[in-house]
Motif scaffolding. Structure first.
Motif, PDB file in Angstrom:
ATOM      1  N   TRP A 216       0.144  -3.502   6.246  1.00  0.00           N
ATOM      2  CA  TRP A 216       0.230  -2.175   6.877  1.00  0.00           C
ATOM      3  C   TRP A 216      -0.547  -2.176   8.171  1.00  0.00           C
ATOM      4  O   TRP A 216      -1.679  -2.646   8.258  1.00  0.00           O
ATOM      5  CB  TRP A 216      -0.312  -1.115   5.923  1.00  0.00           C
ATOM      6  N   ASN A 217       0.077  -1.656   9.215  1.00  0.00           N
ATOM      7  CA  ASN A 217      -0.530  -1.607  10.539  1.00  0.00           C
ATOM      8  C   ASN A 217      -0.753  -0.157  10.932  1.00  0.00           C
ATOM      9  O   ASN A 217       0.143   0.497  11.482  1.00  0.00           O
ATOM     10  CB  ASN A 217       0.379  -2.299  11.560  1.00  0.00           C
ATOM     11  N   PRO A 218      -1.936   0.405  10.660  1.00  0.00           N
ATOM     12  CA  PRO A 218      -2.175   1.817  10.991  1.00  0.00           C
ATOM     13  C   PRO A 218      -2.176   2.099  12.483  1.00  0.00           C
ATOM     14  O   PRO A 218      -2.000   3.231  12.902  1.00  0.00           O
ATOM     15  CB  PRO A 218      -3.551   2.092  10.370  1.00  0.00           C
ATOM     16  N   GLY A 219      -2.345   1.038  13.300  1.00  0.00           N
ATOM     17  CA  GLY A 219      -2.355   1.232  14.745  1.00  0.00           C
ATOM     18  C   GLY A 219      -0.979   1.375  15.341  1.00  0.00           C
ATOM     19  O   GLY A 219      -0.841   1.766  16.508  1.00  0.00           O
TER      20      GLY A 219
ATOM     21  N   GLY B 250       9.143   4.948   8.334  1.00  0.00           N
ATOM     22  CA  GLY B 250       8.496   5.470   9.523  1.00  0.00           C
ATOM     23  C   GLY B 250       7.146   4.827   9.800  1.00  0.00           C
ATOM     24  O   GLY B 250       6.643   4.917  10.927  1.00  0.00           O
ATOM     25  N   ALA B 251       6.536   4.201   8.783  1.00  0.00           N
ATOM     26  CA  ALA B 251       5.253   3.529   8.976  1.00  0.00           C
ATOM     27  C   ALA B 251       5.471   2.179   9.663  1.00  0.00           C
ATOM     28  O   ALA B 251       6.594   1.682   9.770  1.00  0.00           O
ATOM     29  CB  ALA B 251       4.549   3.340   7.637  1.00  0.00           C
TER      30      ALA B 251
ATOM     31  N   PRO C 245       0.839  -1.209   0.000  1.00  0.00           N
ATOM     32  CA  PRO C 245       0.000   0.000   0.000  1.00  0.00           C
ATOM     33  C   PRO C 245       0.869   1.253   0.000  1.00  0.00           C
ATOM     34  O   PRO C 245       2.044   1.221   0.390  1.00  0.00           O
ATOM     35  CB  PRO C 245      -0.804  -0.127   1.303  1.00  0.00           C
ATOM     36  N   SER C 246       0.287   2.334  -0.434  1.00  0.00           N
ATOM     37  CA  SER C 246       1.042   3.599  -0.509  1.00  0.00           C
ATOM     38  C   SER C 246       1.494   4.069   0.866  1.00  0.00           C
ATOM     39  O   SER C 246       2.420   4.868   0.987  1.00  0.00           O
ATOM     40  CB  SER C 246       0.177   4.678  -1.172  1.00  0.00           C
ATOM     41  N   GLN C 247       0.830   3.591   1.918  1.00  0.00           N
ATOM     42  CA  GLN C 247       1.197   4.005   3.279  1.00  0.00           C
ATOM     43  C   GLN C 247       2.475   3.336   3.779  1.00  0.00           C
ATOM     44  O   GLN C 247       3.013   3.713   4.818  1.00  0.00           O
ATOM     45  CB  GLN C 247       0.054   3.682   4.255  1.00  0.00           C
TER      46      GLN C 247
END
Length: 213
Positions: A207-210, A135-136, A129-131
């Motif tokens: 991707w882990n947004p948390g 740093g993500a 994903p683009s995220q």
């Protein structure tokens, strides 16, 4: 009763510079003006500090090449940042990623021996994903080779891993493109991840947004 002419004249007499009441009044005015000037001057006071030029990765040293100067109003928080007046500290590295244009906080720096995470390269063939940027955070899943079904059920071995760097890569034969993720891994998690790579397990990231747990 006839007013005393002398008393009336005393009341109408212009105050002298030696009058204590006049001196106290002048003093109060001067103190008030000085206070306003001080407050205005404090509000407009800027401090020159360092900020990341293009982003500083974990384990990277601060140099004149990877920082820029920025004038900001910090007030009471000045002590938490690296000022130009104090100079760049020697013998320290970034303990966490410092994003582009972010002020360099003292809490993000430490000795090399204090680093508890090390970058490990993961060759990922899936579309990310683009995220998924430096740093993500991502979750790393591993499916071990299985003679029956090709690969076993994936297991989460690295939750909330921080991405240190993203680069282009290729498969072993160079027939297709892949993505190389540099993720930060602590020593306790290292054996499981390195073992999976040694066994040619299938590694996937989500991707882990948390963020980290």
């Amino acid at each position: 009763m006839v007013p005393d002419a002398n008393a009336t004249a005393a009341r109408l007499k212009r105050p002298s510079w030696r009058d204590p009441r006049l001196l106290v009044g002048v003093l109060l005015v001067l103190v008030s003006v000085a206070g306003v000037i001080y407050l205005v001057g404090s509000a407009d006071r800027t401090t020159e500090v360092y900020a990341a030029r293009e982003g500083i990765g974990v384990g990277e040293r601060l140099t004149q090449e990877n920082v820029v100067r920025a004038k900001v109003r910090l007030g009471d928080t000045e002590q938490h940042y690296i000022t130009v007046e104090s100079g760049l500290p020697q013998g320290v590295v970034a303990m966490q990623r410092i994003a582009k244009d972010q002020l360099v906080p003292r809490a993000s720096l430490g000795e090399v021996d204090e680093l508890d995470r090390k970058p490990v390269a993961l060759n990922i063939e899936q579309t990310l994903p683009s995220q998924a940027v430096a740093g993500a955070r991502v979750d790393v899943w591993v499916a071990q080779p299985d003679a029956k079904n090709g690969f076993s059920e994936p297991k989460l071995i690295l939750p909330g891993a921080e991405i240190a760097e993203v680069a282009s890569g290729s498969t072993a034969l160079g027939s297709s493109k892949s993505t190389v993720l540099m993720v930060l891994v602590d020593d306790k998690q290292m054996p499981a991840l390195l073992g999976a790579q040694a066994n040619e397990a299938k590694i996937s990231v989500v991707w882990n947004p948390g963020g980290a747990k």
